[in-house]
Design a protein around this motif. Structure first.
Motif, PDB file in Angstrom:
ATOM      1  N   ASN C 130       0.823  -1.207   0.000  1.00 31.70           N
ATOM      2  CA  ASN C 130       0.000   0.000   0.000  1.00 31.70           C
ATOM      3  C   ASN C 130       0.858   1.258   0.000  1.00 31.70           C
ATOM      4  O   ASN C 130       0.557   2.224  -0.701  1.00 31.70           O
ATOM      5  CB  ASN C 130      -0.921   0.001   1.219  1.00 31.70           C
ATOM      6  N   ALA C 131       1.942   1.239   0.770  1.00 30.66           N
ATOM      7  CA  ALA C 131       2.815   2.418   0.800  1.00 30.66           C
ATOM      8  C   ALA C 131       3.470   2.626  -0.565  1.00 30.66           C
ATOM      9  O   ALA C 131       3.579   3.759  -1.044  1.00 30.66           O
ATOM     10  CB  ALA C 131       3.870   2.246   1.887  1.00 30.66           C
ATOM     11  N   VAL C 134       1.011   4.208  -2.786  1.00 31.36           N
ATOM     12  CA  VAL C 134       0.880   5.646  -2.544  1.00 31.36           C
ATOM     13  C   VAL C 134       2.003   6.388  -3.253  1.00 31.36           C
ATOM     14  O   VAL C 134       1.784   7.395  -3.936  1.00 31.36           O
ATOM     15  CB  VAL C 134       0.890   5.934  -1.027  1.00 31.36           C
ATOM     16  N   VAL C 135       3.234   5.844  -3.149  1.00 31.59           N
ATOM     17  CA  VAL C 135       4.367   6.508  -3.795  1.00 31.59           C
ATOM     18  C   VAL C 135       4.133   6.600  -5.294  1.00 31.59           C
ATOM     19  O   VAL C 135       4.250   7.682  -5.891  1.00 31.59           O
ATOM     20  CB  VAL C 135       5.673   5.744  -3.484  1.00 31.59           C
ATOM     21  N   TYR C 273      -4.069   6.445   3.130  1.00 29.06           N
ATOM     22  CA  TYR C 273      -3.794   7.867   2.928  1.00 29.06           C
ATOM     23  C   TYR C 273      -4.033   8.673   4.197  1.00 29.06           C
ATOM     24  O   TYR C 273      -3.546   9.795   4.321  1.00 29.06           O
ATOM     25  CB  TYR C 273      -4.673   8.427   1.799  1.00 29.06           C
ATOM     26  N   GLN C 275      -2.792   8.289   6.960  1.00 26.93           N
ATOM     27  CA  GLN C 275      -1.598   8.483   7.790  1.00 26.93           C
ATOM     28  C   GLN C 275      -0.752   9.655   7.322  1.00 26.93           C
ATOM     29  O   GLN C 275       0.181  10.043   8.001  1.00 26.93           O
ATOM     30  CB  GLN C 275      -0.687   7.258   7.776  1.00 26.93           C
ATOM     31  N   TYR C 276      -1.025  10.166   6.131  1.00 31.12           N
ATOM     32  CA  TYR C 276      -0.136  11.190   5.596  1.00 31.12           C
ATOM     33  C   TYR C 276      -0.761  12.565   5.772  1.00 31.12           C
ATOM     34  O   TYR C 276      -1.978  12.725   5.719  1.00 31.12           O
ATOM     35  CB  TYR C 276       0.168  10.925   4.122  1.00 31.12           C
ATOM     36  N   ILE C 305       3.622  14.103   0.076  1.00 34.40           N
ATOM     37  CA  ILE C 305       3.126  12.767   0.432  1.00 34.40           C
ATOM     38  C   ILE C 305       4.197  11.721   0.129  1.00 34.40           C
ATOM     39  O   ILE C 305       4.413  10.802   0.914  1.00 34.40           O
ATOM     40  CB  ILE C 305       1.831  12.458  -0.338  1.00 34.40           C
ATOM     41  N   GLN C 308       6.793  11.634   2.811  1.00 40.33           N
ATOM     42  CA  GLN C 308       6.297  10.985   4.036  1.00 40.33           C
ATOM     43  C   GLN C 308       6.185   9.479   3.865  1.00 40.33           C
ATOM     44  O   GLN C 308       6.549   8.707   4.750  1.00 40.33           O
ATOM     45  CB  GLN C 308       4.928  11.541   4.405  1.00 40.33           C
ATOM     46  N   ALA C 309       5.664   9.065   2.695  1.00 37.62           N
ATOM     47  CA  ALA C 309       5.455   7.633   2.481  1.00 37.62           C
ATOM     48  C   ALA C 309       6.781   6.908   2.461  1.00 37.62           C
ATOM     49  O   ALA C 309       6.891   5.777   2.970  1.00 37.62           O
ATOM     50  CB  ALA C 309       4.705   7.409   1.169  1.00 37.62           C
ATOM     51  N   LYS C 312       8.115   6.626   6.027  1.00 41.06           N
ATOM     52  CA  LYS C 312       7.377   5.678   6.877  1.00 41.06           C
ATOM     53  C   LYS C 312       7.317   4.287   6.273  1.00 41.06           C
ATOM     54  O   LYS C 312       6.578   3.447   6.773  1.00 41.06           O
ATOM     55  CB  LYS C 312       5.939   6.165   7.055  1.00 41.06           C
ATOM     56  N   MET C 313       8.006   4.066   5.154  1.00 41.02           N
ATOM     57  CA  MET C 313       7.855   2.811   4.400  1.00 41.02           C
ATOM     58  C   MET C 313       8.018   1.576   5.288  1.00 41.02           C
ATOM     59  O   MET C 313       9.087   1.348   5.864  1.00 41.02           O
ATOM     60  CB  MET C 313       8.899   2.790   3.286  1.00 41.02           C
TER      61      MET C 313
END
Lengths: 171, 223, 425
Positions: C130-131, C134-135, C273, C275-276, C305, C308-309, C312-313
């Protein structure tokens, strides 16, 4: 006949006022528990309406409950069922972000009431549904094909239409 | 003249102090001009159009080869670059654009969809633009990388250099004529019999219609 | 009104001569009925081969001099039957086709179909997948907005920005190619995860790129935002007010430019999303200039974003542990018996997701993109309805073009930032 179970009780995620209003219009709610899927993956509440009250339901939802965004509109073809098509529409309340999936059933050749007086985005959406399935929409200002050429013969997304089309020169 | 290939049959006499002059055939001069100023008509139908834009931009820089003047009017263009998936609805437009282009003209089918229909074997998609117009070059790839497009354009330059249409046109006493491509496509995607010019009318190398088209029979694809 | 000769000789003259049928102008397939006298008006056919329509959109314009009286958009020149293909091929095999939908942001489309298929199957992708999604979604948003901005400014007359943004896009293409093996036909996601894991070096390079990006956006802003010509061409052009935008079902930057802060990433979070930390830019006037500003700000927020992603990966697998639905890793297919059987079964269509229907939307660069999927079991969906934001957004043209000058139509088209591959399906 249908693979989805229906019940008279609205899912708990639907607001009471909305559930009451739709149930008063004769809506029956889809119950995905019967299909064996975990409910959190079928999070969108869905209701089946009578065709005659299709526009009325959307008008109520829009004017009284703030569902002002018609996100999607289409149809599903079930060649084996007696009302052959199911017309589906997704509406959202742009403030509270509640989403509702509404459905109604239409027989082959029968017209479905148009949502164009309520949502202007229904114009092209219904033209697309007409183009792909051949469902006419009653009250639509300009119901013509949108993707295929105007003189095209056939309704591509019906299940009996071949994927490669029927082109004579390729036979 | 810096271009070595074009000067193969050009005699240079620059020894004179009065300024240089060149001896050449008219045809090689014309071809040299033509090949270094190919103006493409990018018919960017879908994804390949984006790669064509990348080819025209700074990293790949198509203008090094005199091709940066993209013309969206067919009357000013020499090269029809069909980039993307052609549908039957669009095929009428493409044949009309092709008909409006002046001779000499060249056609490149960029990408798998334009060459053969590619991954789309579905009801509205034409299985290759050569069902409608003659094609000089096919670029494989889905989409082709800009390098491949550049390679194809260089091949096209070589082809133009070999072109003898100007000589032949002078011999024949009139310029080459095009009698139009295929135009009639009915709603069911059926094609009328093609109305292409006879093979003898087409002097441009490669613009020659395929074998099935010359005889006036619709091109039947073997599957 | 003086009756003409034909009316005089009529055996039963009507008191008022019947009004002649309104003159019609045949513009290909669209017949336009011209209201009243045709007078000075003419019909202008814009497209389908026109540089500012970004593909194969056709607009039949009825113009009075330089002023547009009526605009009729005509789409379908790139209709490839995507939904039929999806209903025939099934969830796994449809993923490569989604690359060709919005071909400016293919990674985002891949994520949309993967999410819909996962909801149908009732599985969830692991946190690392999922991370990574997002990237790649945000990188795709940056890439799409860069092309949109470049093409928009080029159409309005500022060629330089196009070259700048395409240089950045080439950097992004290099990232995509390293991660997925293709420049933009990526097919990166799988049902239940992603195809390949990203290594630490790639993530570090992407992070460095995103840290430098806001500075580059500032440079482009210096070229455009306070540029007098740019402002004159865009301010007050193509105004869509809030009610019109909602009624036409606009989404994405077009809706946010009109002052509605609707963003699926915030309102219906997916891929984690929530979390960001990011902002949703909203316009005030709803004109082309506002939409341009919203897009530029979204590029900055997307870079935020991504950073951050990447920071936090999470670590862990990239595919869900659900062998009945998820294709196993290729290396394990080649060595393990069980994985080989699962791969064979999934590829030959032995996949049986639960019946039911799913509505799954994500925020694509162009707007809300997603699927209504009706599953009747089996490897292919019974109905795969795709919501194409460009298709919905384009309808508004007939509302905002009339009354404007012809040259404004180019600015309006550029500011709507549509892509025909997705619009026509």
């Amino acid at each position: 006949m249908s693979s989805i179970g229906y019940t008279n009780d609205a899912p708990p995620t639907v607001k009471t006022a909305v559930a009451y209003a739709l149930s008063a219009l004769g809506a029956r709610w889809c119950d995905y528990a019967a299909t064996g899927a975990a409910p959190r993956f079928r999070a969108t509440p869905a209701a089946l309406l009578e065709k005659a009250r299709w526009v009325e339901a959307f008008a109520t939802l829009k004017k009284e409950h703030g569902f002002d965004l018609l996100l999607d509109h289409s149809a599903v073809d079930y060649p084996d069922r007696t009302p052959r098509f199911t017309v589906v529409a997704v509406v959202e309340n742009s403030t509270t972000h509640d989403v509702l999936l509404l459905k109604t059933r239409v027989a082959d050749g029968e017209a479905c009431p148009s949502l164009t007086p309520l949502f202007r985005s229904a114009d092209w959406a219904e033209r697309e549904t007409y183009d792909m399935f051949g469902i006419p929409f009653e009250g639509h200002p300009e119901l013509t094909r949108i993707y295929m050429p105007q003189d095209y013969d056939g309704w591509p997304l019906r299940k009996d239409f071949p994927m490669e089309g029927h082109l004579k020169f390729r036979d | 003249m810096a271009d070595s290939a074009a000067t193969a049959d050009v005699v240079s006499a620059t020894g004179s102090t009065e300024g240089g002059f060149l001896l050449s055939t008219l045809q090689s001069m014309v071809n040299w001009c033509r090949k270094n100023s190919v103006w493409p008509l990018p018919l960017g139908l879908s994804c390949c159009g984006i790669e064509f834009m990348a080819t025209a931009c700074s990293r790949y820089d198509m203008s090094r080869f005199g091709m940066e003047v993209a013309r969206f009017s067919p009357r000013q263009a020499d090269l029809l670059l069909v980039a993307g998936t052609l549908t039957y609805k669009m095929a009428q437009v493409m044949t009309r654009l092709y008909d409006q282009m002046a001779e000499p003209r060249w056609v490149i089918a960029m990408g798998a969809c334009a060459s053969s229909g590619g991954m789309f074997r579905s009801y509205p998609v034409v299985q290759g633009i050569d069902e409608f117009i003659p094609v000089d070059f096919y670029i494989p790839g889905c989409p082709p990388r800009p390098d491949a497009v550049l390679n194809c354009l260089l091949q096209l330059q070589k082809k133009i250099e070999r072109d003898r249409s100007y000589r032949l046109a002078l011999d024949a006493g009139d310029a080459p004529v095009a009698k139009g491509g295929l135009v009639a496509v009915s709603g069911r995607g059926e094609m009328a019999a093609p109305a292409l010019a006879q093979a003898a009318d087409r002097y441009v190398e490669g613009a020659r219609p395929k074998a099935g088209v010359e005889t006036g029979t619709p091109p039947v694809r073997q599957r | 009104m003086v009756p003409d000769a034909a009316t005089k000789n009529d055996p039963a003259p009507s008191p008022a001569p019947a009004r002649a049928a309104p003159p019609t102008v045949d513009a290909g397939e669209i017949r336009l009925e011209v209201e009243g006298e045709i007078g000075e008006r003419m019909v202008l056919n814009m497209g389908p081969s026109h540089p500012s329509t970004h593909g194969v959109l056709r607009i039949v314009l009825e113009v009075d001099g330089e002023r547009i009286c009526k605009a009729t958009p005509d789409v379908g020149y790139l209709h490839r039957g995507m939904e039929k293909i999806g209903e025939t091929l099934g969830y796994h095999r449809f993923i490569p086709y989604t690359d060709r939908l919005d071909y400016l942001a293919p990674l985002s489309n891949n994520c949309a179909i993967a999410l819909a298929a996962e909801k149908v199957c009732g599985i969830e992708a692991p946190p690392r997948a999922n991370a990574l999604r997002v990237v790649v979604c945000e990188l795709a948003r940056i890439s799409s907005h860069l092309l949109g901005l470049g093409a928009y400014s080029m159409d309005v007359g500022a060629m330089t920005v196009f070259l700048y943004t395409f240089t950045e896009r080439e950097t992004l293409y290099n990232f995509f190619e390293f991660l997925t093996g293709a420049r933009f036909t990526t097919s990166y996601t799988r049902v239940g995860g992603v195809a390949r894991d990203a290594d630490a070096g790639w993530l570090a390079e992407v992070r460095a790129f995103c840290e430098g990006l806001p500075k580059k956006v500032d440079e482009w802003e210096e070229l455009l935002t306070r540029n007098r010509i740019w402002m004159l061409r865009n301010e007050g052009v193509g105004i869509i007010d809030r009610a019109t935008a909602l009624s036409y079902g606009l989404t994405g930057p077009c809706l946010r430019g009109s002052g509605v802060g609707y963003d699926t990433r915030k309102d219906h979070p997916y891929f984690g999303y929530e979390q960001y930390d990011f902002d949703v830019p909203v316009g005030t006037r709803g004109d082309a200039y506002d939409r341009y500003l919203v897009r530029l700000e979204e590029v900055r927020q997307s870079a935020r974003i991504v950073i951050q992603a990447i920071d936090k990966m999470p670590k862990g697998p990239i595919l869900a542990d659900a062998p009945k639905f998820v294709l196993p890793e290729k290396t394990r297919v080649l060595t393990g018996m069980e994985e080989l059987i699962h791969q064979f079964m999934l590829i030959t269509g032995e996949m049986n997701p639960p019946k039911g229907e799913v509505v799954s939307y994500i925020e694509n660069p162009k707007g809300v993109h997603g699927y209504y999927v009706r599953s009747e079991g089996g490897a292919a969906p019974w109905r795969l309805k795709m919501r194409a934001p460009s298709f919905v957004n384009l309808q508004v043209l007939k509302e905002i073009l009339p009354g404007r000058m012809l040259s404004d139509s180019v600015a309006v088209l550029g500011s709507l930032d549509f892509v025909m591959g997705e619009c026509d399906k």
